[in-house]
Write a protein that holds these residues in place. Structure first.
Motif, short mmCIF file in Angstrom:
data_model
loop_
_atom_site.label_atom_id
_atom_site.label_comp_id
_atom_site.label_asym_id
_atom_site.label_seq_id
_atom_site.Cartn_x
_atom_site.Cartn_y
_atom_site.Cartn_z
N UNK A 41 45.01 41.56 40.66
CA UNK A 41 45.76 42.43 41.56
C UNK A 41 45.05 43.77 41.67
N UNK A 42 45.15 44.37 42.84
CA UNK A 42 44.68 45.73 43.06
C UNK A 42 45.84 46.53 43.63
N UNK A 43 46.29 47.55 42.90
CA UNK A 43 47.38 48.41 43.36
C UNK A 43 48.58 47.60 43.83
N UNK A 44 48.93 46.59 43.07
CA UNK A 44 50.09 45.78 43.40
C UNK A 44 49.83 44.68 44.40
N UNK A 45 48.63 44.63 44.98
CA UNK A 45 48.31 43.58 45.97
C UNK A 45 47.57 42.44 45.27
N UNK B 298 43.65 37.47 44.04
CA UNK B 298 43.38 36.10 43.58
C UNK B 298 44.60 35.58 42.85
N UNK B 299 44.89 34.29 43.05
CA UNK B 299 46.07 33.69 42.44
C UNK B 299 45.75 32.29 41.91
N UNK B 300 45.99 32.07 40.62
CA UNK B 300 45.93 30.73 40.03
C UNK B 300 44.63 29.98 40.26
N UNK B 301 43.50 30.65 40.12
CA UNK B 301 42.21 30.00 40.38
C UNK B 301 41.85 29.09 39.20
N UNK B 302 41.68 27.79 39.50
CA UNK B 302 41.26 26.79 38.51
C UNK B 302 39.93 26.20 39.01
N UNK B 303 38.84 26.55 38.34
CA UNK B 303 37.53 26.08 38.77
C UNK B 303 36.64 25.81 37.57
N UNK B 304 35.73 24.87 37.75
CA UNK B 304 34.69 24.62 36.74
C UNK B 304 33.37 24.46 37.47
N UNK B 305 32.37 25.25 37.07
CA UNK B 305 31.02 25.16 37.64
C UNK B 305 30.13 24.53 36.59
N UNK B 306 29.44 23.46 36.97
CA UNK B 306 28.66 22.68 36.01
C UNK B 306 27.24 23.22 35.88
N UNK B 307 26.68 23.02 34.70
CA UNK B 307 25.32 23.48 34.43
C UNK B 307 24.32 22.82 35.38
N UNK C 150 31.22 37.90 36.52
CA UNK C 150 30.15 38.75 36.00
C UNK C 150 30.67 39.72 34.93
N UNK C 151 31.98 39.65 34.62
CA UNK C 151 32.63 40.52 33.64
C UNK C 151 32.56 41.99 34.06
N UNK C 152 32.51 42.22 35.36
CA UNK C 152 32.60 43.59 35.90
C UNK C 152 34.06 44.00 36.02
N UNK C 153 34.91 43.04 36.39
CA UNK C 153 36.35 43.23 36.47
C UNK C 153 37.04 42.36 35.42
N UNK C 154 38.20 42.79 34.97
CA UNK C 154 39.05 41.97 34.10
C UNK C 154 40.14 41.32 34.94
N UNK C 155 40.54 40.10 34.61
CA UNK C 155 41.63 39.46 35.35
C UNK C 155 42.97 40.11 35.05
N UNK D 111 38.87 33.49 32.08
CA UNK D 111 37.60 32.92 32.54
C UNK D 111 36.63 32.94 31.37
N UNK D 112 35.93 31.81 31.19
CA UNK D 112 34.84 31.77 30.22
C UNK D 112 33.55 31.51 30.99
N UNK D 113 32.51 32.25 30.64
CA UNK D 113 31.20 32.15 31.29
C UNK D 113 30.16 31.95 30.21
N UNK D 114 29.45 30.86 30.28
CA UNK D 114 28.43 30.50 29.28
C UNK D 114 29.05 30.47 27.88
N UNK D 115 30.32 30.08 27.82
CA UNK D 115 31.02 29.95 26.56
C UNK D 115 31.65 31.23 26.04
N UNK D 116 31.52 32.34 26.76
CA UNK D 116 32.06 33.63 26.34
C UNK D 116 33.25 34.03 27.19
N UNK D 117 34.26 34.60 26.54
CA UNK D 117 35.41 35.11 27.28
C UNK D 117 35.01 36.39 28.00
#
Length: 566
Positions: free
Chosen positions: A13-17, A20-29, A51-56, A61-67
């Motif tokens: 959310x940004x300022x109450x807006x 993104x909602x309920x994103x379920x995705x897996x990207x394979x190596x 990219x871990x620039x923003x927090x959900x 989200x885990x990226x390369x095994x890292x939260x």
């Protein structure tokens, strides 16, 4: 396969807006994974979460095994992220930019030597090591930025619209570079507004209004709209369009240079009554769908609205555009080299070419913004060389960087440009009302331009450029970065203007737009190397009748390069 990215219930959310909602995705190596969606769908936000620039705001989200929240530094160190506004240092050379990127990533000197040599060779930048980044072409800048993001050998690369504004030759080279990177076992996630690029991806995710609506291969996504696409041939375009727009079964109507193309709603067929009205006026032929049709079928904006209606056309006395051995030189550099061309009134001509080919320079001459070094140019019966001041009331010009005032509202921008064209009183009110209706801006008058989406700003820029009913309209890459639905609707406006007599001269890097143009001109190193209909350009290279525009474009550019080298 191993999931390099995995998201569970991800939201932001940004300022109450809610973005993104309920994103379920897996990207394979090892896959190239594409993100598609309309403007504002949430693609860039999702990239920044990965990219871990923003927090959900919710989910994980885990990226390369890292939260991405608890281990953000680990993610940052292992991911290459290239934003739309990628950062290069213009005063630093190609090599110095790469050295700087390596230092901030902690790349050891011995690793830098081997990696930089390999990356620069793959990107074709070895001959430009000492050139300042600010003096590189758009395509070369994108490739250098990509190299800077690869210098620390990240196992995951996140690219947000990497080829935006890049010519077709450089786009092909960029994708060749990504394929080679993938072959080393790395993973690529890329967002793009170009459906021909989306075909290069192994899988695609379609986002709309912050939700993932579909994830599949390009072939399977196209199969979703199989049997719903028809090409319509007619000599009575206006009458046939009116019939098809009245048909509730039609989801989308595309007005191309020599035909119409319609897309039906899922499970719908044209009823006998509609087919009877079309009998004798048009022939309908089933056609193979493209990803553009899948995009439109999935888009909630397309599903919620009927096909766009062309408003009443402001009849204009279209003018010819003509150049006679036109040259433009800047010192020792020749930007436009002996170009001769004639464009009749009411024609839509597409102007294509690599970055730096001279397209924008040529348009600026036709608009009276640059004087030719040699030769002559005429627009709407006026000489550019001798009547540049009088010319400006006869033309409309929409530059690559829309000349709008972001702090003003839509209505204020329209009133300002109407005044600049000398329109006042009743005529100003009438033309603003017409241009607003033409570009679907009615009801948005009080909105500030800085708050508008890219597609709405694009329509406003067009409205401002046609207020005075110009004889000739010049559009310099008007649809850059615009999603397929809004791109189609923008071209509907262009075709409507041309049908009223206006001559339209348009540059584009998106080759699929060639099908909207009556003729095409291809420039290379300042020269006009080919001119004609798409069929004529195919025949000149002895290509098959179904050869795509990319093959035509690259064939003519390669032929021109061989001639220059001989």
């Amino acid at each position: 396969m191993t999931a390099v990215i995995r998201t569970t219930g991800l939201g932001r959310r940004f300022a109450g807006r809610q973005v993104l909602t309920g994103v379920e995705l897996a990207v394979q190596q090892g896959e190239i994974f594409g993100l598609l969606g309309p403007d504002g769908a949430g693609k860039t936000t999702l990239m920044q979460l990965w990219a871990a620039i923003l927090d959900p705001s919710e989910g994980q989200a885990t990226v390369l095994g890292f939260d991405t929240v608890r281990q953000a530094a680990e993610v940052n160190a292992r991911v290459g992220y290239m934003s739309q506004g990628f950062t290069l240092y213009d005063r630093l050379s190609v090599l110095e930019n790469l050295q700087f990127a390596a230092r901030i990533r902690g790349v050891a000197a011995q690793d830098f030597a081997g990696r930089s040599h390999e990356l620069l060779a793959m990107a074709g930048l070895q001959a430009y090591l000492d050139r300042p980044a600010g003096k590189l072409s758009g395509g070369m800048r994108k490739k250098l930025s990509l190299c800077a993001n690869l210098i620390h050998a990240p196992p995951l690369l996140l690219l947000d619209e990497p080829s935006l504004g890049v010519d077709p030759v450089s786009r092909r080279e960029l994708w060749q570079l990504l394929r080679r990177y993938q072959q080393h076992g790395s993973t690529v996630v890329v967002s793009t507004p170009y459906m021909d690029e989306a075909e290069y991806c192994d899988r695609l995710a379609f986002l709309d209004q912050g939700r993932v609506l579909a994830v599949d291969t390009p072939a399977q996504l196209r199969a979703r709209v199989q049997g719903r696409i028809y090409e319509v041939r007619t000599a009575m375009t206006a009458a046939v369009q009116a019939i098809l727009r009245d048909a509730p079964e039609v989801l989308n109507l595309q007005w191309l240079a020599d035909r119409l193309r319609i897309q039906l709603h899922a499970g719908a067929d044209l009823p006998p009554a509609t087919l009877a009205r079309l009998r004798g006026l048009a022939t309908l032929t089933p056609a193979e769908p493209g990803l553009e049709e899948t995009f439109i079928a999935l888009s909630t904006a397309a599903a919620a609205a009927p096909p766009p209606v062309s408003p009443a056309v402001m009849e204009t006395q279209g003018g010819e555009v003509r150049a006679e051995r036109l040259c433009v030189r800047f010192g020792d550099f020749t930007a436009v080299d002996r170009v001769s061309v004639s464009v009749p009134p009411g024609e839509v001509i597409g102007w294509l070419g690599p970055n730096g080919a001279g397209k924008t320079t040529l348009i600026r001459v036709f608009c009276g913004l640059l004087m030719p070094s040699d030769g002559e140019a005429f627009v709407a019966g006026l000489s550019v060389n001798r009547q540049a001041r009088a010319l400006r009331s006869r033309i409309g010009y929409m530059s690559q960087r829309f000349s709008l005032y972001p702090d003003l509202t839509v209505a204020e921008n329209l009133r300002f440009f109407a005044g600049a064209y000398g329109l006042g009183g009743k005529r100003r009110r009438q033309t603003i009302e017409w241009a607003s209706g033409m570009t679907a801006l009615t009801g948005m008058e009080a909105r500030r331009v800085s708050e508008l989406s890219a597609a709405v700003r694009q329509r406003l820029a067009l409205a401002c450029s046609i207020l005075h009913g110009p004889a000739v309209l010049f559009l310099d890459e008007p649809t850059s970065g615009v999603d397929p639905l809004n791109r189609q609707r923008f071209w509907q406006l262009i075709q409507t203007l041309a049908s009223g007599g206006m001559t339209v001269f348009v540059t584009t890097h998106y080759l699929e737009e060639a099908s909207y143009c009556h003729r095409l001109g291809l420039m290379h190193q300042g020269r006009l190397v080919a001119l004609g209909t798409l069929e004529q350009l195919r025949q000149a290279l002895r290509l098959p009748a179904d050869a795509g525009m990319e093959a035509v474009f690259l064939g003519h550019i390669e032929h021109a390069q061989r001639e220059l080298a001989s």
